[in-house]
Enzyme design. Structure first.
Site, PDB file in Angstrom:
ATOM      1  N   ARG A 169      -1.254  -8.565  13.012  1.00  0.00           N
ATOM      2  CA  ARG A 169      -1.763  -7.519  12.116  1.00  0.00           C
ATOM      3  C   ARG A 169      -2.550  -8.123  10.949  1.00  0.00           C
ATOM      4  O   ARG A 169      -3.556  -7.570  10.514  1.00  0.00           O
ATOM      5  CB  ARG A 169      -0.607  -6.649  11.629  1.00  0.00           C
ATOM      6  CG  ARG A 169      -0.125  -5.703  12.750  1.00  0.00           C
ATOM      7  CD  ARG A 169       1.288  -5.197  12.519  1.00  0.00           C
ATOM      8  NE  ARG A 169       1.435  -4.471  11.298  1.00  0.00           N
ATOM      9  CZ  ARG A 169       2.586  -4.388  10.615  1.00  0.00           C
ATOM     10  NH1 ARG A 169       3.666  -5.016  11.043  1.00  0.00           N
ATOM     11  NH2 ARG A 169       2.647  -3.674   9.526  1.00  0.00           N
TER      12      ARG A 169
ATOM     13  N   ARG B  96      11.819  -5.132   5.076  1.00  0.00           N
ATOM     14  CA  ARG B  96      11.657  -3.723   4.714  1.00  0.00           C
ATOM     15  C   ARG B  96      12.283  -2.782   5.747  1.00  0.00           C
ATOM     16  O   ARG B  96      12.305  -3.066   6.941  1.00  0.00           O
ATOM     17  CB  ARG B  96      10.200  -3.383   4.449  1.00  0.00           C
ATOM     18  CG  ARG B  96       9.348  -3.143   5.632  1.00  0.00           C
ATOM     19  CD  ARG B  96       7.964  -2.724   5.160  1.00  0.00           C
ATOM     20  NE  ARG B  96       7.027  -2.769   6.244  1.00  0.00           N
ATOM     21  CZ  ARG B  96       5.713  -2.650   6.094  1.00  0.00           C
ATOM     22  NH1 ARG B  96       5.203  -2.501   4.891  1.00  0.00           N
ATOM     23  NH2 ARG B  96       4.926  -2.683   7.137  1.00  0.00           N
TER      24      ARG B  96
ATOM     25  N   ARG C  34      10.810  -1.155  11.176  1.00  0.00           N
ATOM     26  CA  ARG C  34       9.728  -0.684  12.047  1.00  0.00           C
ATOM     27  C   ARG C  34       9.610  -1.610  13.248  1.00  0.00           C
ATOM     28  O   ARG C  34       9.799  -2.808  13.132  1.00  0.00           O
ATOM     29  CB  ARG C  34       8.407  -0.715  11.252  1.00  0.00           C
ATOM     30  CG  ARG C  34       8.211   0.510  10.415  1.00  0.00           C
ATOM     31  CD  ARG C  34       7.102   0.371   9.441  1.00  0.00           C
ATOM     32  NE  ARG C  34       5.868  -0.184   9.987  1.00  0.00           N
ATOM     33  CZ  ARG C  34       4.728  -0.244   9.302  1.00  0.00           C
ATOM     34  NH1 ARG C  34       4.686   0.212   8.071  1.00  0.00           N
ATOM     35  NH2 ARG C  34       3.647  -0.750   9.829  1.00  0.00           N
TER      36      ARG C  34
ATOM     37  N   LYS D  92       0.829  -1.216   0.000  1.00  0.00           N
ATOM     38  CA  LYS D  92       0.000   0.000   0.000  1.00  0.00           C
ATOM     39  C   LYS D  92       0.861   1.263   0.000  1.00  0.00           C
ATOM     40  O   LYS D  92       0.584   2.208  -0.720  1.00  0.00           O
ATOM     41  CB  LYS D  92      -0.914   0.052   1.243  1.00  0.00           C
ATOM     42  CG  LYS D  92      -1.909  -1.073   1.351  1.00  0.00           C
ATOM     43  CD  LYS D  92      -2.854  -0.861   2.520  1.00  0.00           C
ATOM     44  CE  LYS D  92      -2.192  -0.783   3.872  1.00  0.00           C
ATOM     45  NZ  LYS D  92      -1.657  -2.043   4.393  1.00  0.00           N
TER      46      LYS D  92
ATOM     47  N   ARG E 284      -9.912   1.214   8.418  1.00  0.00           N
ATOM     48  CA  ARG E 284      -9.454  -0.102   8.832  1.00  0.00           C
ATOM     49  C   ARG E 284     -10.547  -0.871   9.574  1.00  0.00           C
ATOM     50  O   ARG E 284     -10.362  -2.038   9.898  1.00  0.00           O
ATOM     51  CB  ARG E 284      -8.265   0.071   9.766  1.00  0.00           C
ATOM     52  CG  ARG E 284      -6.918   0.055   9.041  1.00  0.00           C
ATOM     53  CD  ARG E 284      -5.950  -0.523   9.961  1.00  0.00           C
ATOM     54  NE  ARG E 284      -4.639  -0.917   9.630  1.00  0.00           N
ATOM     55  CZ  ARG E 284      -3.658  -0.270   9.079  1.00  0.00           C
ATOM     56  NH1 ARG E 284      -3.827   0.918   8.593  1.00  0.00           N
ATOM     57  NH2 ARG E 284      -2.474  -0.802   8.977  1.00  0.00           N
TER      58      ARG E 284
HETATM   59  P1  AMP Z   1       0.426   0.880   8.545  1.00  0.00           P
HETATM   60  O1  AMP Z   1       1.623   1.757   8.346  1.00  0.00           O
HETATM   61  O2  AMP Z   1      -0.739   1.271   7.682  1.00  0.00           O
HETATM   62  O3  AMP Z   1       0.762  -0.580   8.465  1.00  0.00           O
HETATM   63  O4  AMP Z   1      -0.083   1.149  10.056  1.00  0.00           O
HETATM   64  C1  AMP Z   1       0.773   0.875  11.146  1.00  0.00           C
HETATM   65  C2  AMP Z   1      -0.041   0.781  12.423  1.00  0.00           C
HETATM   66  O5  AMP Z   1      -0.682   2.026  12.703  1.00  0.00           O
HETATM   67  C3  AMP Z   1      -1.171  -0.253  12.398  1.00  0.00           C
HETATM   68  O6  AMP Z   1      -0.721  -1.580  12.691  1.00  0.00           O
HETATM   69  C4  AMP Z   1      -2.075   0.299  13.496  1.00  0.00           C
HETATM   70  O7  AMP Z   1      -1.517   0.016  14.752  1.00  0.00           O
HETATM   71  C5  AMP Z   1      -1.978   1.813  13.289  1.00  0.00           C
HETATM   72  N1  AMP Z   1      -2.992   2.332  12.345  1.00  0.00           N
HETATM   73  C6  AMP Z   1      -2.786   2.817  11.089  1.00  0.00           C
HETATM   74  N2  AMP Z   1      -3.930   3.224  10.525  1.00  0.00           N
HETATM   75  C7  AMP Z   1      -4.901   3.006  11.438  1.00  0.00           C
HETATM   76  C8  AMP Z   1      -6.310   3.196  11.446  1.00  0.00           C
HETATM   77  N3  AMP Z   1      -6.959   3.678  10.373  1.00  0.00           N
HETATM   78  N4  AMP Z   1      -6.990   2.860  12.580  1.00  0.00           N
HETATM   79  C9  AMP Z   1      -6.364   2.360  13.654  1.00  0.00           C
HETATM   80  N5  AMP Z   1      -5.031   2.143  13.714  1.00  0.00           N
HETATM   81  C10 AMP Z   1      -4.294   2.456  12.629  1.00  0.00           C
END
Ligand code: AMP
Length: 205
Positions: free
Chosen positions: A166, A123, A155, A13, A84
């Protein structure tokens, strides 16, 4: 032009959103990036992200509303990581109605789990400029950013254990969200195993 990129962890993404946003000259809004930035000054949030938990809707909704109403979003944006949950999809509709916005396409990215694990465990991101690297885009020198020479880090939520959690969290919520957009005729699904540049053509067709 408002695109929503959705999919499980490490489906690409971030990379695809970046490519699409640059091609269309609109911002890439990543809720994960916004939260990681906020977590630099918030230990509790940092710990919660490391455990792979979703943050409360109240927090993310407020951050999102503030972000999509900035001036740089007048021509649209690419939204990565939101909604999400089903509740967030409903909230997004409420916000869009409030500001007179409409979704152009919801692009669901799909890759096999083994590839997601491989991508995630390899990554890295630049601590300085945020540039991402991975199996498809390795840096020229290990742990050094090609763009700015900054140090590359993994990360804290990119571990095998957290990834499994996740992926499960994604699956628990995905069906309702995807059905919601499918019913509205906005959902398009793509194999994201290779060729990230194809996102531009996919978005415009
Ligand atoms: P990502 O970079 O999109 O993989 O997001 C990393 C982390 O941020 C996720 O595993 C969640 O802990 C949190 N996160 C990101 N977007 C959301 C969202 N829309 N709602 C809740 N938690 C989020």
């Amino acid at each position: 032009m408002i695109y929503i990129l959705t999919g499980g962890p490490a489906t690409g993404k971030g990379t695809r959103s970046d490519i699409l946003a640059k091609a269309l000259n609109i911002p890439h809004i990543s809720t994960g990036d916004m939260l990681r930035e906020k977590a630099q000054k918030d230990e509790e949030l940092k710990a919660s992200l490391s455990r792979g938990e979703l943050v409360p809707d109240s927090m993310i909704n407020a951050l999102l509303e503030e972000r999509i109403t900035r001036k740089d979003c007048v021509n649209g944006f690419v939204l990565d990581g939101y909604p999400r949950t089903y509740a967030q999809a409903v909230e997004l509709d409420r916000l869009f109605e409030k500001y007179g916005l409409s979704i152009t396409k919801v692009m669901e990215l799909v890759v096999p789990d083994e590839l997601a694990f491989k991508r995630i465990l390899e990554r890295k991101k630049c601590d300085n400029c945020g540039e991402q690297y991975g199996i498809d885009f390795p840096p020229e020198v290990d742990d050094v950013c090609d763009k700015c020479g900054g140090h590359l880090s993994i990360r804290t939520d990119d571990t095998k254990e957290t990834l499994a959690k996740r992926i499960n969290t994604y699956r628990e919520n995905a069906k309702e969200i995807l059905d919601y957009y499918r019913d509205k005729g906005l959902l398009y699904t793509y194999d994201a195993s290779h060729n990230p540049e194809s996102v531009v053509e996919d978005a415009l067709n």
